[in-house]
Design a protein around this motif. Structure first.
Motif, mmCIF file in Angstrom:
data_model
loop_
_atom_site.group_PDB
_atom_site.id
_atom_site.type_symbol
_atom_site.label_atom_id
_atom_site.label_comp_id
_atom_site.label_asym_id
_atom_site.label_seq_id
_atom_site.Cartn_x
_atom_site.Cartn_y
_atom_site.Cartn_z
ATOM 1 N N TYR A 145 8.183 14.999 -11.148
ATOM 2 C CA TYR A 145 8.257 16.127 -12.073
ATOM 3 C C TYR A 145 7.850 17.407 -11.342
ATOM 4 C CZ TYR A 145 8.707 13.396 -16.424
ATOM 5 O OH TYR A 145 9.158 12.593 -17.449
ATOM 6 N N GLU A 146 8.565 18.490 -11.630
ATOM 7 C CA GLU A 146 8.246 19.786 -11.042
ATOM 8 C C GLU A 146 8.263 20.854 -12.128
ATOM 9 O OE1 GLU A 146 10.007 20.418 -6.889
ATOM 10 O OE2 GLU A 146 11.507 19.091 -7.806
ATOM 11 N N GLY A 147 7.614 21.975 -11.843
ATOM 12 C CA GLY A 147 7.688 23.141 -12.724
ATOM 13 C C GLY A 147 7.319 22.846 -14.157
ATOM 14 N N LYS A 148 8.171 23.302 -15.069
ATOM 15 C CA LYS A 148 7.919 23.142 -16.504
ATOM 16 C C LYS A 148 7.870 21.666 -16.902
ATOM 17 C CE LYS A 148 7.323 27.133 -18.512
ATOM 18 N NZ LYS A 148 6.069 27.405 -19.285
ATOM 19 N N ASP A 149 8.725 20.853 -16.278
ATOM 20 C CA ASP A 149 8.711 19.421 -16.577
ATOM 21 C C ASP A 149 7.341 18.828 -16.256
ATOM 22 O OD1 ASP A 149 11.309 19.307 -17.478
ATOM 23 O OD2 ASP A 149 12.146 18.814 -15.516
ATOM 24 N N TRP A 150 6.766 19.244 -15.122
ATOM 25 C CA TRP A 150 5.440 18.760 -14.752
ATOM 26 C C TRP A 150 4.400 19.233 -15.775
ATOM 27 C CZ3 TRP A 150 1.279 21.969 -13.275
ATOM 28 C CH2 TRP A 150 0.118 21.269 -12.891
ATOM 29 N N GLU A 151 4.471 20.470 -16.167
ATOM 30 C CA GLU A 151 3.505 21.015 -17.125
ATOM 31 C C GLU A 151 3.555 20.259 -18.448
ATOM 32 O OE1 GLU A 151 4.370 25.137 -17.558
ATOM 33 O OE2 GLU A 151 3.966 25.634 -15.459
ATOM 34 N N ILE A 152 4.772 20.040 -18.949
ATOM 35 C CA ILE A 152 4.941 19.417 -20.264
ATOM 36 C C ILE A 152 4.600 17.931 -20.226
ATOM 37 C CG2 ILE A 152 6.641 18.788 -22.023
ATOM 38 C CD1 ILE A 152 8.098 21.427 -21.283
ATOM 39 N N ASP A 168 -1.631 18.098 -15.111
ATOM 40 C CA ASP A 168 -2.531 17.182 -14.416
ATOM 41 C C ASP A 168 -2.609 17.528 -12.930
ATOM 42 O OD1 ASP A 168 -3.977 15.070 -13.383
ATOM 43 O OD2 ASP A 168 -2.826 13.507 -14.404
ATOM 44 N N ASN A 169 -3.779 17.939 -12.464
ATOM 45 C CA ASN A 169 -3.906 18.347 -11.061
ATOM 46 C C ASN A 169 -4.039 17.174 -10.103
ATOM 47 O OD1 ASN A 169 -6.504 17.476 -11.484
ATOM 48 N ND2 ASN A 169 -7.477 19.470 -11.257
ATOM 49 N N LYS A 170 -3.999 15.962 -10.607
ATOM 50 C CA LYS A 170 -3.926 14.791 -9.728
ATOM 51 C C LYS A 170 -2.488 14.302 -9.600
ATOM 52 C CE LYS A 170 -6.387 10.595 -8.475
ATOM 53 N NZ LYS A 170 -7.484 9.659 -8.798
ATOM 54 N N ASN A 171 -1.731 14.408 -10.692
ATOM 55 C CA ASN A 171 -0.314 14.021 -10.658
ATOM 56 C C ASN A 171 0.568 15.230 -10.337
ATOM 57 O OD1 ASN A 171 -0.164 11.239 -11.026
ATOM 58 N ND2 ASN A 171 -0.404 11.391 -13.236
ATOM 59 N N VAL A 172 0.194 15.974 -9.316
ATOM 60 C CA VAL A 172 1.020 17.101 -8.899
ATOM 61 C C VAL A 172 2.290 16.557 -8.249
ATOM 62 C CG1 VAL A 172 -0.889 18.713 -8.643
ATOM 63 C CG2 VAL A 172 -0.244 17.260 -6.710
#
Length: 553
Positions: free
Chosen positions: A428-435, A440-444
């Motif tokens: 996941y990147e960008g907005k997908d990662w955020e949502i 999560d700063n471990k699942n970057v």
């Protein structure tokens, strides 16, 4: 001999090759059960409360012989494939992780990283983490620790489990436990975590499944039927099954689960019907079916429930979770808002939801079980554990198993890279990662569960490779791992698109990274070990998946 369904008339022994190798590997000749009801007829089970299954290998004899010869030849030809210091270090590190209760080994710590200042829960014995450790000890002729573990976790299952003021189901297995030693009183105390202390406070759905799978592995390896046939183990299995087989509002045979309920134990958008849980569920049902007694009406009722669920679950997964080139093209042309039993697009998935990356990722020869299917949603991500377990449990048909291997070879850089194996793809990147991760700063991106590379998955992909007759894939992956793992201190995971960097927050001397490597090596050395963790196809289940004849692979 009283009742283990499908494990009868054990007539012979198969030898595990003696090894003069590194510390911890003993010359042994142990009983190795390769017979069972793996190719069982589900429909016939209900009419035959007692089955005597003739001895047969769970993997074709000629294939195993071929693989064993190939592995030994490869080992002799290239000394680099047998780096003795690495195996010695692995065994030494695995033994250092052992946890004792009243003087007896009952499991292995998640990690023994003396450099890490934060212990968190890495000083505990995790049910899922212990599985590769258990297999390593079983393959090395040391079953006692596995038996102790199975009995101790069974005892913990019987505890009353509460999170805040809510009581969990009776059959829930713990995620982990630790042993507190009181040096003054000279007593040991067990403390279990059923999710009430976990990050996110999620109970582990997978622990019970892994426990059943490991119970079968112990039985297959040792020939000791007394443990699985004991009243306590029979009750433990039934409690787990009761949780999973109860009827409710769901219209699907799959299990509805929250995020964080499995190996991906943080929010990662896998809520709903994650492939990892469904594959483990299927495998646990089949393992339980081979061990449940049928002496009473209650016993037979459980068997009947399992058989019915297996039929429904296999049909559902093979029909709706499977994706290959042809199926992708079908979904691409889906119509929406279809009503009635004749609907093709049964989950009302909008074709515009297909991510762009998938069209380039999908090879013509290859396929896999996607991450999730639910109303108006298909998670098209690749998840390694679920697909490997689908092969080992024969949830995947032989054709689908071959296609999964084809995909791994065709997309080697994406799924393996420089360190096996991507837990999920893509990240996941960008907005997908955020949502989907909640920032999560471990699942970057390209780290940890979000596209990170996990060495422990080597044992699963090795087992899948041997079962599908593709050991060369496993050898290639193991060679990659051997070039880094020992030097890097056996990390928990690696970061980056190619798995090039030691994980930013990865623990060193992660026990299941060590055990996963050992199990991979021992399975390649003696492929008959596969019988512990593999189930053959049920030939009575008609596969619903047919590869299109519009192209050839």
């Amino acid at each position: 001999m009283n009742g283990l369904v499908g494990m009868r008339k054990i007539k012979s022994q198969c030898s595990i090759s003696g090894m003069n190798g590194p510390v911890g590997i003993r010359k042994i000749r142990s009983q190795c059960l390769l017979s069972e009801m793996d190719a069982f007829d589900l429909s016939g089970l209900l009419d035959n409360p007692r089955l005597n299954i003739e001895r047969q290998r769970s993997v074709d004899d000629s294939l195993l012989s071929e693989l064993s010869i190939g592995a030994r030849s490869f080992s002799s030809a290239q000394n680099s494939f047998e780096p003795q210091p690495m195996l010695a270090d692995a065994w030494e590190s695995l033994r250092k992780s052992l946890v004792y209760f009243n003087g007896k080994p009952v499991g292995t710590l998640a990690a023994v990283d003396h450099q890490s200042e934060e212990v968190l829960n890495y000083d505990q014995v995790f049910v899922r983490d212990f599985v590769p450790s258990a297999l390593a000890f079983l393959m090395n002729g040391e079953p006692e620790i596995v038996k102790n573990f199975l009995l101790k976790t069974l005892r913990l299952q019987g505890w009353e489990k509460r999170v805040d003021q809510f009581k969990l189901g009776e059959g829930v297995m713990p995620a982990s436990f630790k042993v507190l030693h009181d040096a003054v009183r000279k007593t040991d105390t067990l403390i279990a975590d059923f999710g009430e202390s976990a990050i996110g406070r999620v109970a582990p759905v997978d622990s019970g499944f892994w426990w059943i799978i490991l119970l079968r592995a112990y039985t297959k390896s040792t020939g000791d039927l007394t443990l699985s046939e004991s009243d306590d183990c029979q009750k433990g299995m039934k409690l787990i099954l009761t949780l999973c087989l109860s009827e409710g509002f769901d219209t699907f045979p799959t299990l509805l689960c929250a995020d964080g309920c499995c190996m991906i134990d943080r929010r990662m958008g896998v809520y709903g019907y994650p492939i990892e849980i469904q594959a483990l569920f299927f495998m646990a049902l089949r393992c339980a079916l081979s061990m449940l007694k049928q002496d009473t009406a209650d016993d037979k009722e459980y068997v009947e429930l399992v058989v019915k669920r297996l039929h429904a679950l296999s049909f559902h997964m093979r029909s709706y979770f499977w994706l290959d080139f042809q199926q992708l093209n079908n979904i691409y042309r889906y119509k929406t808002e279809e009503y009635s039993h004749t609907a093709v697009n049964k989950f009302n998935v909008n074709p515009d939801s297909i991510p762009d990356w998938l069209f380039d990722f999908m090879p013509k020869c290859g396929g896999y079980f996607i991450g999730n299917v639910s109303p108006a949603r298909m998670d098209f991500r690749w998840f390694a554990l679920g697909n490997c377990v689908a092969i080992l449990s024969s949830l995947a048909t032989p054709e689908q198993s071959t296609a999964i291997m084809d995909l791994i070879e065709a997309r080697w850089d994406e799924l393996v890279g420089e360190m096996p194996l991507k837990i999920s793809y893509p990240a996941y990147e960008g907005k997908d990662w955020e949502i989907n991760t909640g920032f999560d700063n471990k699942n970057v991106t390209w780290s940890y569960h979000n596209g990170g590379s996990w060495p422990v998955l080597m044992w699963l992909v090795t087992a899948a490779c041997i079962k599908t007759g593709r050991p060369q894939i496993a050898r290639r992956a193991i060679e990659l791992a051997e070039s880094r793992l020992l030097e890097d201190g056996w990390p928990e995971y690696y970061d980056g698109k190619l798995g090039r960097y030691v994980g930013r927050k990865a623990r060193k001397y992660q026990t299941w990274s060590i055990a996963g490597y050992l199990v991979s090596k021992m399975m390649l050395e003696d492929p008959s070990h596969l019988g512990m963790i593999s189930l053959e196809e049920d030939k009575q289940m008609k596969p619903v998946h047919k590869r299109s004849s519009s192209w050839t692979c």
